[in-house]
Enzyme design. Sequence first.
Site, short mmCIF file in Angstrom:
data_model
loop_
_atom_site.label_atom_id
_atom_site.label_comp_id
_atom_site.label_asym_id
_atom_site.label_seq_id
_atom_site.Cartn_x
_atom_site.Cartn_y
_atom_site.Cartn_z
N ARG A 73 0.84 -1.20 0.00
CA ARG A 73 0.00 0.00 0.00
C ARG A 73 0.87 1.24 0.00
NH1 ARG A 73 -1.89 1.06 4.24
NH2 ARG A 73 -0.83 -0.54 5.46
N LYS A 125 -8.42 -2.60 1.61
CA LYS A 125 -8.23 -1.64 2.68
C LYS A 125 -9.01 -0.34 2.41
CE LYS A 125 -5.82 -3.52 6.08
NZ LYS A 125 -5.20 -4.77 5.87
N HIS A 166 -9.07 -3.78 13.44
CA HIS A 166 -8.07 -4.39 12.57
C HIS A 166 -7.55 -5.63 13.32
CE1 HIS A 166 -3.97 -4.11 10.35
NE2 HIS A 166 -4.85 -4.73 9.61
N SER A 179 0.63 -4.81 10.54
CA SER A 179 1.04 -5.71 9.47
C SER A 179 2.27 -6.54 9.87
CB SER A 179 1.34 -4.89 8.22
OG SER A 179 1.65 -5.76 7.17
N LYS A 195 -1.52 -11.76 12.66
CA LYS A 195 -2.98 -11.93 12.70
C LYS A 195 -3.43 -13.12 11.86
CE LYS A 195 -3.93 -7.80 11.15
NZ LYS A 195 -2.52 -7.38 11.05
N THR A 196 -2.98 -13.15 10.61
CA THR A 196 -3.42 -14.21 9.71
C THR A 196 -2.84 -15.55 10.15
OG1 THR A 196 -3.63 -12.65 7.89
CG2 THR A 196 -3.46 -14.97 7.30
N ASP A 208 -8.56 -10.51 9.28
CA ASP A 208 -8.06 -9.12 9.24
C ASP A 208 -9.00 -8.00 9.68
OD1 ASP A 208 -5.65 -7.64 8.48
OD2 ASP A 208 -6.86 -6.75 6.90
N ARG A 264 2.33 -12.25 -1.21
CA ARG A 264 1.01 -12.50 -0.64
C ARG A 264 0.24 -13.56 -1.39
NH1 ARG A 264 -1.12 -9.48 3.98
NH2 ARG A 264 0.35 -7.78 4.23
P1 ATP Z 1 -1.27 -8.01 7.62
O1 ATP Z 1 -2.06 -7.03 8.44
O2 ATP Z 1 -0.30 -7.34 6.73
O3 ATP Z 1 -2.13 -9.01 6.92
P2 ATP Z 1 -0.67 -10.03 9.67
O4 ATP Z 1 -0.74 -9.48 11.05
O5 ATP Z 1 -1.80 -10.86 9.21
O6 ATP Z 1 -0.30 -8.85 8.64
P3 ATP Z 1 0.89 -12.36 9.09
O7 ATP Z 1 0.47 -12.44 7.66
O8 ATP Z 1 0.28 -13.36 10.01
O9 ATP Z 1 0.67 -10.89 9.63
O10 ATP Z 1 2.47 -12.41 9.13
C1 ATP Z 1 3.25 -12.87 10.19
C2 ATP Z 1 4.57 -13.34 9.58
O11 ATP Z 1 5.53 -13.58 10.58
C3 ATP Z 1 4.36 -14.64 8.84
O12 ATP Z 1 5.19 -14.63 7.71
C4 ATP Z 1 4.84 -15.68 9.88
O13 ATP Z 1 5.32 -16.85 9.28
C5 ATP Z 1 5.96 -14.92 10.55
N1 ATP Z 1 6.27 -15.34 11.93
C6 ATP Z 1 7.47 -15.74 12.38
N2 ATP Z 1 7.45 -16.00 13.68
C7 ATP Z 1 6.21 -15.76 14.11
C8 ATP Z 1 5.56 -15.85 15.39
N3 ATP Z 1 6.23 -16.23 16.48
N4 ATP Z 1 4.26 -15.53 15.46
C9 ATP Z 1 3.60 -15.12 14.37
N5 ATP Z 1 4.14 -15.01 13.15
C10 ATP Z 1 5.44 -15.33 13.01
MN MN Z 2 -3.13 -10.66 7.58
#
Ligand code: ATP
Ligand code: MN
Length: 538
Positions: A60, A201, A221, A239, A243-244, A258, A323
Amino acid sequence: MVDYTQTTKTISLDKHGIKNAKIHYQLSPNQLHDITIEKKQGVQVSSGALAVNTGEFTGRSPKDRFIVKDEITKDRVWWGNINIPFEPDTFDKLHDKVVNYLSEKEIFVRDCYACADENYKLNIRVINEYPWSNMFANNMFLRPNESELETFSPEWNVINAPGFIADPEEDGTRQHNFAILNFTKKIALIGGTGYTGEIKKGIFSALNFILPVFKNTLPMHCSANIGEDGDTAIFFGLSGTGKTTLSADPNRRLIGDDEHGWTNENTVFNFEGGCYAKVINLSEENEPDIFNAIKSGAILENVILDKNGEVNFEDTSITQNTRVSYPIDHIDNIQVPSIGKNPKNIFFLTADAFGVLPPISKLTPAQAAYHFISGYTAKVAGTEAGVKEPQPSFSACFGAPFMPLHPAKYAEMLSKKMKEAGVNVWLVNTGWTGGPYGIGTRMKLKYTRAMINAVLNGDLGLYDYDHYHIHSVFGVAQPRTCPGVPTSVLSPRATWNDDQAYYKTAFKLSNAFRENFKKFESYASEEIRRGGPQRYAF
Ligand code: ATP
Ligand code: MN
């Protein structure tokens, strides 16, 4: 691949100002997948998913996100460098240019909606220049059935023209790309960028205004899932904090990854119909649910393939922000419809690159409010030459770029709801341990999952001195033991093997918290102000 709604319905775009376009209305994901490949805008990978490159933008562009300043928004939006005002007249001129640009072209149109709860449903028409962007809209928004489609009347319109290049002088933009929300006309106008995240978004930002202002509902969020007993858990975080990743749990039904709303009817509902996961370093072993969701119907973005069409998830030569989007039913264990009851546990995820926050700690209600307003995570310096220090980054409500109102508005709503629902709030550091970025390592996903499971299964014991230790700098309660996690990992100080260095860095972070919180001090009660770190550097 499931072919969702097929329709014989045809539509005209005259009222949108788009003339003589060759309209592809409501194509199935299969058709869009094939057309994308025919047009050489994508390729099929070995698992059957489509892979595309989003072009110049692979993320973004928050500095190019504007909100039209009009009667609806002028006194409500928290204007500044996050919510940048745009003149209504300037918008109209740019809008005319974009619809002219799309006229005579082959375009892809899809009707869909946001908000899984009937009472909050927002009908959306997405108009795309590219077939894969339209397929993204199919993956990410909720999909109307055939009868809903017959009588469908769009309320909001997303106009998405990645190939349209703005002229900043003439169009009032910062540079050639833009994402502009117009609440009077109910349009999200996106041009000059093919990054699909702008589409989802854009609508999220619109809902973050509409729901609290007109529907008395808190937009969040966060991701959400439900356990076998029907207990909802939600995970806030900026980000990359997890979360995911953490909401995809084979033992819990996924509500969404999300964007959610928390209603006054004690429910939490998903805004979306799909997930948008980061795939950097993805492995089947660590993240099986997401790995297996990457099949026909899914769209990978900006990944590198080998000659057999296998994705190399380690390859970040296009971007670190690789992604995949997929409809939520690509995950096995999901909640249908995507609605849960009041959460029992709330997790604030933070990727602390200083490595000083405990991997898990329990927050008091005041601490929860403080941390929600602060929205701490850390941006790592990464590959930039000469930059070795991680940068603390604060993003109010764990999602400032998408929040049109003042953070205090969302924080007040959350505090009230947390009190009423009697939730437990946990701060989870998914970032560094054993030292800061560069010295320590990222917290093992296995451990983070074990800590979250322990909370959800009630395995952390009573909230008392025997089971918890109060952190001397941050004031949060860190559990002394946790099943599945080595005890040494639970104390960040212990993982450093250097108390002096640890405290020095912890103070650096507590000072950053204090500095950041200054702008919110006048909005926060004495109680909330005391929810911050307890000690600061001299
Ligand atoms: P967005 O808002 O951009 O979608 P998000 O909060 O959903 O972000 P994730 O897509 O879950 O974030 O990304 C977390 C990244 O960190 C993943 O690539 C995951 O493999 C990595 N990671 C490494 N260690 C950890 C951990 N201990 N807990 C969570 N994620 C981890
Ligand atoms: Mn996510």
